[in-house]
Design a protein around this motif. Structure first.
Motif, PDB file in Angstrom:
ATOM      1  N   ARG A  23       0.838  -1.203   0.000  1.00 52.68           N
ATOM      2  CA  ARG A  23       0.000   0.000   0.000  1.00 52.68           C
ATOM      3  C   ARG A  23       0.870   1.250   0.000  1.00 52.68           C
ATOM      4  N   LEU A  38      -1.129   4.101  -1.745  1.00 56.81           N
ATOM      5  CA  LEU A  38      -2.501   3.896  -1.286  1.00 56.81           C
ATOM      6  C   LEU A  38      -2.536   4.178   0.217  1.00 56.81           C
ATOM      7  N   PRO A  39      -3.708   4.566   0.736  1.00 56.24           N
ATOM      8  CA  PRO A  39      -3.801   4.800   2.186  1.00 56.24           C
ATOM      9  C   PRO A  39      -3.376   3.553   2.965  1.00 56.24           C
ATOM     10  N   LEU A  40      -2.667   3.767   4.066  1.00 55.29           N
ATOM     11  CA  LEU A  40      -2.126   2.651   4.848  1.00 55.29           C
ATOM     12  C   LEU A  40      -3.212   2.034   5.710  1.00 55.29           C
TER      13      LEU A  40
END
Lengths: 382, 382
Positions: free
Chosen positions: A287, A292-294
């Protein structure tokens, strides 16, 4: 709308790449692998693969062709190749500017000193006279190429220094730290700057190789735990790390923490997170490098214990698949991870995770299972 | 000593095989896949693969060559081929003698009646006159070939019966059950006879396709939950099922449970277990068919909610990878599973799991995320 995911290139076919493949499959993220040989650990589970040498820029270009992002199973890809890939428009994560701090301990020590991060006293040395001036006893480390206890020497006198200077690498001298135990602070960080800090864990080494991890570190003073996480987040930010950063630390007998090593990839001290955290380090690495958001790094159990399975000196007594009947029947809550590798003396072939409310119980279960697979329990099950 | 694992053959390249690949990688279990086409869901994550038709015995022999055990992504392999493979010395799990009960609803109903398992009133019908004698309204089902709402007709009069009798399959009539909700009881069973029962879940269908699952089923009377698990274990034992058995049940408005359908493979009503149970149904399916001790089916959270992601009528408004930024940032605890499939109307392309202590919160999180991926929330994030 509804687009399928971009392909992520992964360099290196070891178990770390293999363990990235599990969350990649879950999240629908296609991976393309550069494996060092046919049938290595990750090559068994990633169909889209090339086989060849990661020191070849041509191969690196071929495997990353059409990929927006490239990441790594290890830190050994030459820095100049990483710069070349970046210049070609590929996002290299972690980037060469960050990765050099995990590749070169001299660069790492200099940068951490600038950042005011507490480290053992250290100095670059180029002769025995330099080491004498630094003071015996001390630790000598090659600045590049060492891992799992290789490239490290404990020296008490001038006579001990030969191997280090014969290594052909620059050498760093470090004080022998009087430590109570080793800790590890793991963070995931994305190119956008989002970061997630895992609970600080305690790790035990055997012959320079991670052996056992307890998450979270038992009886760690909250202030020290906070300091360790703060140091890891600060380093990740200052060095612009993307993906997982593992900061290995000494907890000294006088209650300080000092940075020992940095790793910029999923790390053995984070394997507990596969079964003990909401989001594993492998998923958060993916991610992070894809920006991408964690996912939450929060623990899912009071305690998680990880113990490595290593081939013993006589690897022929160890067990892999044939160890399952006893190990799984004895403990239906045990989580086993095998890497598709054959047993060889000293080779990491897997690990086990045991989680629960009672630390002693978790320790007993994980140690028993790992010892059983290693072959340390004799040939009968108990 | 220390032997690498035997290769397990898997027939069918859908998402169930894909989701077996994750625990197979973790446990070091090599899979060999027969995929129906290049690049289908499981073919993206299992390197050792053949592409071809599962109705070809030659191909089934080729893909299972050297494998001790074969298992399945679906129940459509012809029974006579399964017998032929068995005769050739391969362990077929589940075996044809068990699988026929999931393939043929007529055989299933007859056997469950013998076992005294409560079912809706039913009868094989071969003419409209037979249906009239059975009584309208009722449900007509083809005994073979139906799934996800296909091959099922609700009929109120003789005029409604045409499609069923035109299907070319034998037809079963069943009473319309006045049910409160649908439940599912999942068990894993090994050839040695070990069995593990998952908590009974409540499932909601939409257009005949599983839409939402709550684990465990809220407010289910403990006696009914126990009866559902006992029925599933009894069926698994009596039919000698190996691997996962899913028993879909009606909970009637007058407090009874009746068996609706059987499935002998990992099942949509068990997807919650990937994030909500100690051992997922996919891992326990692998452990069961390889006759390894089963893992605990115990829940890891008070509640787990699973919601499917299906392409809507206008699949072009749905999201896949491009849905991640909002979905993951809104809920760092969300667990997403995408199958590597493109969006098409009515096609299952993934699911989400949300677990926690508060059921309403889990429902809200999972429903929001699934609606977002489906495209039901419009084009702005909230």
């Amino acid at each position: 709308m509804g687009v399928l995911a971009p392909t992520l290139a992964v360099i290196g076919g070891g178990q770390l790449a293999r363990m990235m493949a599990e969350p990649a499959a879950a999240l629908g993220l296609p991976l393309r692998l550069l494996a060092e040989a046919e049938g290595v650990s990750a090559a068994q589970v990633i169909p889209d693969q090339l086989v060849g040498d990661y020191r070849s820029l041509d191969l690196l270009r071929e495997v990353t062709d059409g990929c927006a992002v490239v990441t790594f199973d290890h830190e050994h890809v030459p820095t100049e190749h990483l710069h070349a890939l970046e210049a070609g428009g590929i996002a290299v994560r972690p980037g060469p500017g960050a990765l050099v701090h995990a590749q070169d301990k001299g660069v790492m020590r200099a940068r951490l000193a600038e950042l005011g991060v507490p480290c053992p006293r250290n100095a670059l040395v180029s002769s025995v006279a330099d080491v004498e001036e630094f003071g015996f006893p001390c630790v000598l480390k090659t600045t590049r190429g060492g891992y799992d206890g290789k490239g490290v020497w404990f020296v008490r006198s001038a006579e001990d220094c030969g191997d280090a200077f014969a290594s052909g690498h620059a050498v760093l001298a470090e004080e022998l730290v009087d430590f109570r135990r080793e800790l590890s602070a793991l963070v995931a960080r994305s190119p956008s700057g989002q970061a997630a800090a895992y609970p600080v864990v305690a790790s035990t080494q055997k012959d320079g190789i991670c052996h056992e991890v307890i998450a979270p570190a038992p009886d760690l003073a909250p202030a020290l735990a906070g300091e360790a996480q703060e140091i890891a987040l600060r380093i990740a930010g200052a060095l612009d790390v993307t993906g997982i950063l593992a900061v290995e630390l000494f907890e000294t007998t006088d209650g300080r923490i000092l940075v020992n090593e940095l790793a910029m990839r999923p790390h053995n001290t984070g394997h507990w997170s596969q079964d003990g955290a909401v989001t594993s380090q492998f998923e958060n690495h993916l991610r992070a490098v894809l920006d991408l958001p964690l996912g939450s790094p929060a623990p899912r159990a009071r305690w998680t214990v990880m113990v490595n399975i290593l081939g013993g000196p006589d690897a022929s007594v160890g067990r892999l698949y044939d160890g399952y009947p006893h190990a799984l029947a004895r403990d239906p809550f045990l989580r086993v991870h095998l890497y598709g590798k054959e047993l060889r003396p000293g080779r990491k072939v897997g690990h086990v995770n045991a989680y629960g409310d009672d630390l002693d119980d978790c320790l007993e279960r994980a140690r028993h299972a790992a010892a059983w697979f290693r072959g340390d329990l004799g040939n009968e099950s108990e």
